[in-house]
Motif scaffolding. Structure first.
Motif, PDB file in Angstrom:
ATOM      1  N   PRO A 113       0.835  -1.210   0.000  1.00 24.14           N
ATOM      2  CA  PRO A 113       0.000   0.000   0.000  1.00 24.14           C
ATOM      3  C   PRO A 113       0.867   1.257   0.000  1.00 24.14           C
ATOM      4  O   PRO A 113       1.937   1.295   0.618  1.00 24.14           O
ATOM      5  N   LEU A 114       0.417   2.272  -0.721  1.00 24.11           N
ATOM      6  CA  LEU A 114       1.128   3.549  -0.792  1.00 24.11           C
ATOM      7  C   LEU A 114       0.332   4.566   0.006  1.00 24.11           C
ATOM      8  O   LEU A 114      -0.770   4.956  -0.378  1.00 24.11           O
ATOM      9  N   THR A 115       0.863   4.956   1.143  1.00 25.31           N
ATOM     10  CA  THR A 115       0.154   5.886   2.024  1.00 25.31           C
ATOM     11  C   THR A 115       0.829   7.244   2.130  1.00 25.31           C
ATOM     12  O   THR A 115       0.221   8.208   2.592  1.00 25.31           O
ATOM     13  N   THR A 116       2.109   7.338   1.742  1.00 22.23           N
ATOM     14  CA  THR A 116       2.830   8.617   1.795  1.00 22.23           C
ATOM     15  C   THR A 116       3.563   8.862   0.484  1.00 22.23           C
ATOM     16  O   THR A 116       3.780   7.940  -0.303  1.00 22.23           O
ATOM     17  N   GLN A 117       3.922  10.088   0.281  1.00 20.26           N
ATOM     18  CA  GLN A 117       4.732  10.450  -0.876  1.00 20.26           C
ATOM     19  C   GLN A 117       5.914  11.292  -0.408  1.00 20.26           C
ATOM     20  O   GLN A 117       5.839  11.965   0.614  1.00 20.26           O
ATOM     21  N   THR A 118       6.997  11.221  -1.159  1.00 16.40           N
ATOM     22  CA  THR A 118       8.191  11.998  -0.831  1.00 16.40           C
ATOM     23  C   THR A 118       8.266  13.210  -1.743  1.00 16.40           C
ATOM     24  O   THR A 118       8.330  13.076  -2.966  1.00 16.40           O
ATOM     25  N   LEU A 119       8.257  14.400  -1.159  1.00 19.28           N
ATOM     26  CA  LEU A 119       8.360  15.640  -1.930  1.00 19.28           C
ATOM     27  C   LEU A 119       9.806  16.118  -1.913  1.00 19.28           C
ATOM     28  O   LEU A 119      10.365  16.390  -0.842  1.00 19.28           O
ATOM     29  N   PRO A 120      10.459  16.211  -3.062  1.00 22.73           N
ATOM     30  CA  PRO A 120      11.851  16.689  -3.096  1.00 22.73           C
ATOM     31  C   PRO A 120      11.914  18.179  -2.818  1.00 22.73           C
ATOM     32  O   PRO A 120      11.032  18.945  -3.203  1.00 22.73           O
ATOM     33  N   MET A 121      12.963  18.598  -2.155  1.00 18.32           N
ATOM     34  CA  MET A 121      13.202  20.003  -1.848  1.00 18.32           C
ATOM     35  C   MET A 121      14.515  20.420  -2.515  1.00 18.32           C
ATOM     36  O   MET A 121      15.145  19.646  -3.229  1.00 18.32           O
ATOM     37  N   GLY A 122      14.971  21.638  -2.222  1.00 19.12           N
ATOM     38  CA  GLY A 122      16.272  22.059  -2.707  1.00 19.12           C
ATOM     39  C   GLY A 122      16.292  23.458  -3.284  1.00 19.12           C
ATOM     40  O   GLY A 122      15.246  24.066  -3.541  1.00 19.12           O
ATOM     41  N   PRO A 123      17.482  23.992  -3.531  1.00 20.52           N
ATOM     42  CA  PRO A 123      17.645  25.333  -4.120  1.00 20.52           C
ATOM     43  C   PRO A 123      17.471  25.296  -5.634  1.00 20.52           C
ATOM     44  O   PRO A 123      18.435  25.375  -6.396  1.00 20.52           O
ATOM     45  N   ALA A 124      16.237  25.161  -6.082  1.00 22.21           N
ATOM     46  CA  ALA A 124      15.972  24.953  -7.507  1.00 22.21           C
ATOM     47  C   ALA A 124      15.946  26.255  -8.312  1.00 22.21           C
ATOM     48  O   ALA A 124      16.476  26.315  -9.415  1.00 22.21           O
ATOM     49  N   ALA A 125      15.316  27.311  -7.785  1.00 20.73           N
ATOM     50  CA  ALA A 125      15.071  28.521  -8.584  1.00 20.73           C
ATOM     51  C   ALA A 125      16.362  29.126  -9.114  1.00 20.73           C
ATOM     52  O   ALA A 125      16.418  29.589 -10.258  1.00 20.73           O
TER      53      ALA A 125
END
Length: 645
Positions: A286-298
């Motif tokens: 089962p997939l209950t969470t997701q990983t959101l990537p962060m970082g200095p993108a702009a």
């Protein structure tokens, strides 16, 4: 570039984590005008919305490039002016700190050697960052070091402005590697390209001299006065639209909709467990969470566009909502792609003392770019003929945008996706906001051919224009043969040496692309990585090699390029194409700089008139057509004929 471009809507999810699901979307774009043809037949079909979006972009871009071009003229002026005085203190401090003799006028050989040594140091620095990132700070996800072949490939690709990415940034690169290695090279590689262009232009502008400028001064001024300030403003605008800029660890959040995915069952040794029938067993997780990537993108996104680099912070590149969240951010990124390459045409005209020369070069670029943009947009708006045969409605209406929306972001639609595709392949940017592998055969032919023309239709910052000047030299030579006179360009006689250098600059990228494609299709290690059979599979190989040899960096996406064969072969292609072209053009500049100006006469071909624009356009198109038409016939043209019948 990049590698696996996927489409998704906000809020988005990953299934399983770190994988992006391919989805299609629809958006209300209104009823449009048909240019010609019926929807679904595969021929060109345009709506009023398509024309409006392309028209607005071109108008805004043309309004911006004149003041930008004049500004860059002052940046590279030999005499001090208001702009160089403003940053003069910082500029002089850099020269003193780096022991640079700013008043030294280099010959073309010294200029070329300095460039090569500087870029070699850049390759080594980026390589070391990638190989040691597991021990360095700003690595909250604890990513390990990259393999030697992938590290070499990535280092060369960023130093040559190709930005070919055989990896996904959010699952591979630490924040420090992204900033201190990749983003820094986005600035320096773009500055190197512009420095070479300015040296070439000086060669035509000067007379009876061996010097074509100082590489360190040109590099410093480009970075300090052009790229840094514009990148800062663009980064702030992108942040205002939602592009992320932080140093947070990745965030785990609950999924919007609970789902599950199949995971292979392995034994204690990590080997797949098979059932009695020999099939691999799977376990539903089962997939209950997701990983959101962060970082200095702009900060990296701004220079990736302005420097026509194209390397994405995330694997999905500008299709990712953290890189390109809104239609306005998309428009700003498209403007950034073309501003400097087009503005340099104005700078060129000012520096050679005849502004009409710059406008003639710009007109040539537009004469080729605009029709090809219409073709790719119309081909995508026409839709998929296979779906048309199933009686699926692909007409634009008040309820849907119509056409081929596979692989495109619903928030951008067909017009913005197609225009972005044409811009990023006409230049050497290579960034994507949609999946190129999902384009129709005719739609996919356009970006491939724009790359194969030599990246001179705007091309990379600097490199596109000096590549175009090589074609201009060839064009005046052909015109001279027609009338039996020694050809001249910008008051300089074009003789045997100049023609040899210009011919090499024109032919080397094309020869590399053709030869390396032939090698790839005969090598099992290369063909085993192709995800599609037949004509489309061949197109993926041809596109990959063409992209590397012309320093574009985009990919169709159906080819698994992170293998030792592709990493090594594409590294060789990127290196040879970049530096062979730069060195030959510097040699040409050194030769013409030593010559006196020849007064114009009745037999001199004017190179600022519509006639010359037509001649130059014909030379570019004919060279591209004759070189790649046989290969195109085996790839996108064959695929179109099969899908249309």
């Amino acid at each position: 570039m990049r590698v696996a471009v996927a489409t998704f809507d906000l809020p988005f999810y990953w299934s399983p984590p770190h994988e992006l699901p391919l989805r299609t979307g629809r958006r209300d774009f209104g009823v449009g005008l048909s240019m010609r043809g019926d929807v679904g037949t595969g021929v060109v079909q345009m709506t009023a919305n398509d024309f409006i979006q392309i028209g607005i972009y071109l108008v805004v871009m043309l309004l911006l490039i004149k003041p930008l071009g004049r500004y860059m003229t002052h940046v590279y002026a030999d005499e001090p002016n208001r702009i160089t005085r403003l940053g003069g203190g910082v500029e002089k401090f850099i020269y003193r700190a780096c022991c640079i003799k700013s008043d030294e006028d280099m010959g073309w050989r010294r200029y070329a050697i300095t460039l090569l040594v500087f870029n070699l140091c850049g390759v080594l620095a980026v390589y070391i960052f990638q190989r040691t990132q597991q021990w360095l700070p700003l690595n909250p996800q604890h990513f390990p070091a990259l393999s030697p072949d992938l590290s070499m490939n990535t280092a060369i690709s960023f130093v040559t402005t190709t930005n070919w990415q055989a990896y996904s940034g959010e699952s591979t690169m630490s924040y420090l590697t992204q900033m201190a290695a990749l983003a820094v090279q986005n600035f320096l590689s773009a500055s190197t390209s512009i420095a070479v262009l300015i040296a070439v232009v000086r060669g035509f502008a000067r007379k009876s001299t061996k010097g074509i400028g100082n590489f360190w001064v040109d590099l410093t001024r480009t970075t300090l006065y052009v790229l840094l300030p514009i990148s800062f403003v663009l980064a702030m605008l992108l942040v205002s639209q939602g592009v992320i800029q932080n140093f947070k660890p990745y965030v785990e959040v609950p999924v919007v909709q609970t789902s599950s995915y199949a995971q292979p069952v392995t034994d204690a040794a990590g080997n797949p467990v098979k059932d009695a029938g020999g099939n691999a067993e799977t376990r539903t997780t089962p997939l209950t969470t997701q990983t959101l990537p962060m970082g200095p993108a702009a900060s990296q996104i701004a220079i990736k566009m302005l420097g026509t680099n194209g390397g994405g912070f995330f694997g999905a590149n500008s299709a990712h909502p953290y890189e390109n969240p809104t239609p306005l951010s998309n428009f700003l990124e498209m403007l950034a792609i073309l501003m400097i390459p087009a503005g340099l045409c104005i700078t060129f005209g000012d520096m050679v003392g005849n502004r009409r020369q710059g406008w003639a070069i710009l007109a040539t670029m537009l004469v080729i770019f605009i029709p090809l943009t219409v073709v790719v947009t119309g081909a995508e708006q026409a839709g998929n003929p296979m779906l048309h045969s199933l009686s699926i409605d692909q007409h634009a209406s008040g309820l849907q945008s119509g056409g081929n929306m596979e692989g495109k972001e619903a928030r951008f639609g067909i017009a913005a996706s197609s225009l972005f595709t044409a811009l990023s392949t006409a230049t050497s940017c290579g960034a994507v906001n949609n999946q190129l592998d999902s384009l129709t055969p005719l739609g996919g032919l356009v970006p491939m051919w724009l790359i194969q023309l030599g990246e001179v239709i705007f091309g990379g910052v600097g490199s596109g224009l000096y590549g175009m000047l090589a074609f201009a030299v060839v064009a005046v030579f052909i015109a001279g043969l027609m009338v039996g006179r020694t050809p001249e360009y910008l008051g300089k006689k074009i003789e045997a040496y100049e023609m040899k250098m210009a011919s090499l600059a024109v032919l080397i990228p094309s020869a590399l692309a053709v030869v390396c494609t032939a090698i790839a299709v005969m090598t099992p290690a290369a063909t085993a990585t192709v995800g599609n059979p037949g004509a489309h599979g061949f197109s993926e190989i041809l596109y990959t090699v063409s992209s590397a040899t012309n320093n574009n960096g985009s990919a169709l996406g159906g080819l698994s390029a992170n293998t030792p064969f592709w990493n090594v072969m594409l590294s060789v292609c990127m290196t040879l194409a970049r530096y062979a072209l730069a060195i030959t053009m510097l040699a040409l500049a050194g030769s013409v700089a030593a010559k006196n100006r020849v007064p114009a006469s009745a037999g001199t071909l004017p190179t600022h008139t519509p006639l010359f624009v037509i001649l130059l356009t014909a030379v570019i198109v004919i060279v591209g057509a004759l070189t790649f038409l046989p290969a195109m016939a085996l790839g996108p043209i064959a695929e179109y004929l099969m899908s249309a019948h």
